[in-house]
Write an enzyme that holds these catalytic residues in place. Structure first.
Site, PDB file in Angstrom:
ATOM      1  N   GLU A  40      26.022  83.929 114.904  1.00 52.39           N
ATOM      2  CA  GLU A  40      26.524  82.693 115.507  1.00 52.39           C
ATOM      3  C   GLU A  40      28.043  82.733 115.574  1.00 52.39           C
ATOM      4  O   GLU A  40      28.700  83.323 114.731  1.00 52.39           O
ATOM      5  CB  GLU A  40      26.051  81.503 114.670  1.00 52.39           C
ATOM      6  CG  GLU A  40      26.429  80.147 115.241  1.00 52.39           C
ATOM      7  CD  GLU A  40      25.975  78.980 114.372  1.00 52.39           C
ATOM      8  OE1 GLU A  40      25.914  77.863 114.894  1.00 52.39           O
ATOM      9  OE2 GLU A  40      25.695  79.192 113.170  1.00 52.39           O
ATOM     10  N   LYS A 114      22.562  75.607 121.565  1.00 53.39           N
ATOM     11  CA  LYS A 114      22.005  75.113 120.310  1.00 53.39           C
ATOM     12  C   LYS A 114      21.613  73.644 120.434  1.00 53.39           C
ATOM     13  O   LYS A 114      22.418  72.801 120.854  1.00 53.39           O
ATOM     14  CB  LYS A 114      23.038  75.309 119.198  1.00 53.39           C
ATOM     15  CG  LYS A 114      22.577  74.938 117.797  1.00 53.39           C
ATOM     16  CD  LYS A 114      23.696  75.257 116.809  1.00 53.39           C
ATOM     17  CE  LYS A 114      23.317  74.964 115.371  1.00 53.39           C
ATOM     18  NZ  LYS A 114      24.443  75.282 114.453  1.00 53.39           N
ATOM     19  N   CYS A 155      20.858  79.061 114.127  1.00 53.95           N
ATOM     20  CA  CYS A 155      21.218  78.515 112.816  1.00 53.95           C
ATOM     21  C   CYS A 155      20.435  77.265 112.414  1.00 53.95           C
ATOM     22  O   CYS A 155      19.273  77.371 112.038  1.00 53.95           O
ATOM     23  CB  CYS A 155      22.728  78.274 112.767  1.00 53.95           C
ATOM     24  SG  CYS A 155      23.402  78.163 111.079  1.00 53.95           S
TER      25      CYS A 155
END
Length: 276
Positions: A40, A114, A155
């Site tokens: 990330e 995300k 994540c």
């Protein structure tokens, strides 16, 4: 397919991080990897909005994206750029936390923003408000490759199993979870969460991670957990990147997905139920 997980300690200087990522990509390709994955925010780990506004770019002109696309084409490998912090037209000036899957000719095969923002108070001294600086995405993303169907996540997404179940039920055989995990939550939850997503979905989970203390020109330094992991569809940890920058290698086997799902076909056993 041999995959390589890249573990980095990115700073808030994108040009430095591009050099590091390029070097790791070249090394991974030289050691036989056909699929390379970076963590990330490969291009910039920063706690300063001012610094981000100074050094980040819109997608069309982003030097990290362009440089890594060129490098993937030169090496002839598939590349997951775990995510880049990218400028957007958001009215609040927020960035995108965007993952890119790059094909072996250097073209963008898929992009994913995300969805779940890390807005948490880990402790009295460790607080995150990702949604202040990043706008959330709204759509799940799958991509077909010669070595399997890839479901892209990032994540904090890992705490939301419905996303992974939806990806698996839509055909995902490989789930990517590039991360910059907090050391506190990482020590307690990183491995159990990744193993749970692999077991529930009967899928390979590949999670390249940021690690260590991240140098900062502006703002405070940040620490991340490391321990890039690859987990088999049966829930076995196949490699662990430890706590320093480096490469971890793993073999991706589509037959292992088929075997795990045949042994425990839970993806086909959903039932309607009433609410509490």
């Amino acid at each position: 397919m041999r995959a390589a997980l890249v573990q980095m300690t990115s700073s808030d200087a994108p040009e430095e991080n591009l050099r590091t990522a390029r070097d790791f990509l070249r090394q991974a390709a030289a050691e036989g990897a056909g699929f390379v994955l970076t963590p990330e925010v490969t291009n910039c780990v920063s706690t300063s909005r001012t610094r981000q506004n100074d050094v980040l770019s819109f997608e069309a002109g982003d030097p990290t994206l362009a440089g890594l696309r060129d490098e993937a084409a030169r090496a002839g490998v598939w590349l997951l750029i775990g995510s880049l912090a990218i400028k957007t037209d958001d009215p609040r000036g927020r960035f995108a936390n965007r993952s890119y899957l790059i094909g072996p000719e250097g073209a963008v095969a898929a992009r994913y923003d995300k969805i779940h923002m890390f807005d948490v108070d880990v402790s009295e001294t460790e607080t995150y408000r990702e949604s202040d600086g990043f706008r959330p995405g709204h759509g799940a993303v799958l991509a077909e490759t010669p070595f399997g169907i890839v479901g892209l996540t990032i994540c904090y997404d890992v705490r939301f199993p419905y996303l992974y179940r939806a990806l698996a039920q839509a055909g995902a055989e490989i789930l990517t979870v590039p991360s910059a995990f907090s050391p506190v939550t990482g020590a307690a939850h990183w491995e159990p969460l990744l193993r749970a997503r692999a077991i529930e979905c009967g899928a390979h989970v590949l999670a390249p991670a940021q690690c260590g203390t991240h140098p900062a020109v502006r703002g405070r330094a940040r620490k991340t957990h490391g321990r890039s992991l690859a987990v088999s569809p049966w829930g076995e940890v196949l490699c662990d990147g430890g706590d320093r920058p480096g490469l971890s290698f793993v073999e991706i086997d589509r037959a292992a997905v088929e075997s795990a799902r045949a042994r425990v076909p839970s993806l086909a056993h959903d039932r309607e139920f009433g609410g509490p």
